[in-house]
Design an enzyme around this catalytic site. Structure first.
Site, PDB file in Angstrom:
ATOM      1  N   LEU A 224       0.962  -1.076  -0.055  1.00 50.63           N
ATOM      2  CA  LEU A 224      -0.054  -0.005  -0.059  1.00 50.63           C
ATOM      3  C   LEU A 224       1.076   1.326  -0.246  1.00 50.63           C
ATOM      4  CD1 LEU A 224      -2.719  -0.907   2.902  1.00 50.63           C
ATOM      5  CD2 LEU A 224      -2.852  -0.947   0.102  1.00 50.63           C
ATOM      6  N   ASP A 225       0.643   2.266  -0.980  1.00 56.10           N
ATOM      7  CA  ASP A 225       1.362   3.541  -0.723  1.00 56.10           C
ATOM      8  C   ASP A 225       1.249   4.214   0.406  1.00 56.10           C
ATOM      9  OD1 ASP A 225       1.955   3.228  -3.244  1.00 56.10           O
ATOM     10  OD2 ASP A 225       0.350   4.450  -4.055  1.00 56.10           O
TER      11      ASP A 225
END
Length: 338
Positions: free
Chosen positions: A77-78
């Site tokens: 996930l960013d």
């Protein structure tokens, strides 16, 4: 496409019996009853990733909190994205690829660059279900070539002005930021992703989420007070991470053969998934529910139910240690050279 609001991993799986068998309580262990150190080293924790750190940083913190040999997350996930980050521990990390390939669900806030009629917004969003073409963003870890990804469902939850809140279930590797951009282009006004939260990852949902603080508190309670209850609650057996895969249940006598690198022979099967397809990734389990290996199916369910001999599956990743179950096979029978 999947039923509304359902990922392929959430499809109901039915086991069919091939032959009767029993399991010896003297060998192996029911996953939830493993000794605590083994339970942790063969565990998975469904971390609620906060905004800010990278996924790798979160996995490193989990490793440090628990003192495990290694920890690996199932799908990055960013830094600005929150939500599910299933993190496998110790020996369980060998199952990470199986989980990374599973479908994901997100709740996304899309910011349109101009307010558009709500009816049109909903209509355009509906058109983005099914197979779509995507070019990975410039800042991407993969080669920038057009790829096909499947959107299983896309539900508009709320529209307020130029903001659109939607829920999307998609194939692994789908870029939601790019999806927002493409929806904006289709509407003729442009748009970008404002906020994003992951709400499902394969068999994991928000119902089992725990924070890093929850994990730390549970660990301290165990180490200082000897209370295992919380650490067993926040950490789940590694079998949870592959519960979405089609499965074959093994006789006790076949388990050690698989652990030793042999292919699974048909006589070693006691029950199997009702819809096995040849060539797909499956999970091999003991009668106690322990994960033995990830494997490739060499026959379909129909073929396996008719067969009395032959190779049913070949191991891809062995998850159980040799000697957990007694040897009940011969090298000649299973094709293992001396």
């Amino acid at each position: 496409m999947s039923p509304a609001g359902k990922l392929p991993s959430e499809a109901e799986r039915i086991l069919v019996r091939k032959s009767g068998a029993w399991t010896n309580p003297s060998y192996g262990s029911y996953p939830e009853k493993r000794p605590i150190l083994e339970y942790i080293e063969k565990g998975v924790v469904n971390i609620d990733k906060p905004k800010g750190p990278t996924s790798h940083e979160v996995a490193a913190w989990v490793k440090a909190i628990l003192g495990v040999s290694t920890a690996g997350h199932a799908g990055s996930l960013d830094p600005k994205v929150t939500g599910l980050l299933p993190t496998l521990l110790g020996k369980a990390t060998k199952a990470v690829p199986a989980l990374r390939l599973s479908g994901k669900e997100y709740v996304c806030l899309l910011k349109l660059h101009k307010e558009m009629p709500q009816k049109l917004v909903r209509k355009v969003c509906e058109e983005f279900t099914g197979p779509i073409y995507q070019m990975p963003p410039i800042k991407s870890a993969v080669k920038r070539v057009i790829r096909i990804r499947t959107i299983y469902y896309l539900e508009v939850l709320e529209i307020e002005g130029s903001f659109v809140l939607f829920r999307v279930g998609c194939e692994a590797g789908t870029y939601i930021r790019k999806l927002c951009h493409d929806i904006g282009l289709a509407l003729g006004c442009g748009g970008h992703m404002q906020e994003l939260r992951r709400t499902k990852a394969g068999p994991f949902t928000e119902e089992t989420l725990v924070t890093l603080q929850d994990l730390k508190d549970a660990y301290v309670l165990w180490k200082e007070d000897g209370d295992e209850s919380e650490i067993r609650r926040v950490i789940m057996p590694m079998e949870t991470a592959v519960s979405h895969l089609p499965k074959i249940i093994l006789r006790d006598s076949a388990v050690d053969a698989i652990c030793s690198g042999a292919a699974l022979a048909v006589p070693g099967i006691t029950s199997l998934d009702a819809n096995l397809k040849k060539g797909e990734l499956i999970a091999l389990f003991t009668l106690k529910g322990e994960l033995v290996a990830l494997a490739k199916a060499e026959m379909s369910t129909e073929e396996l139910l008719k067969a009395s001999t032959g190779l049913a599956a070949t191991s891809v990743r062995i998850m159980m240690e040799i000697g957990t179950y007694p040897k009940g096979w011969t090298k000649k029978e299973y094709g293992v050279e001396s």
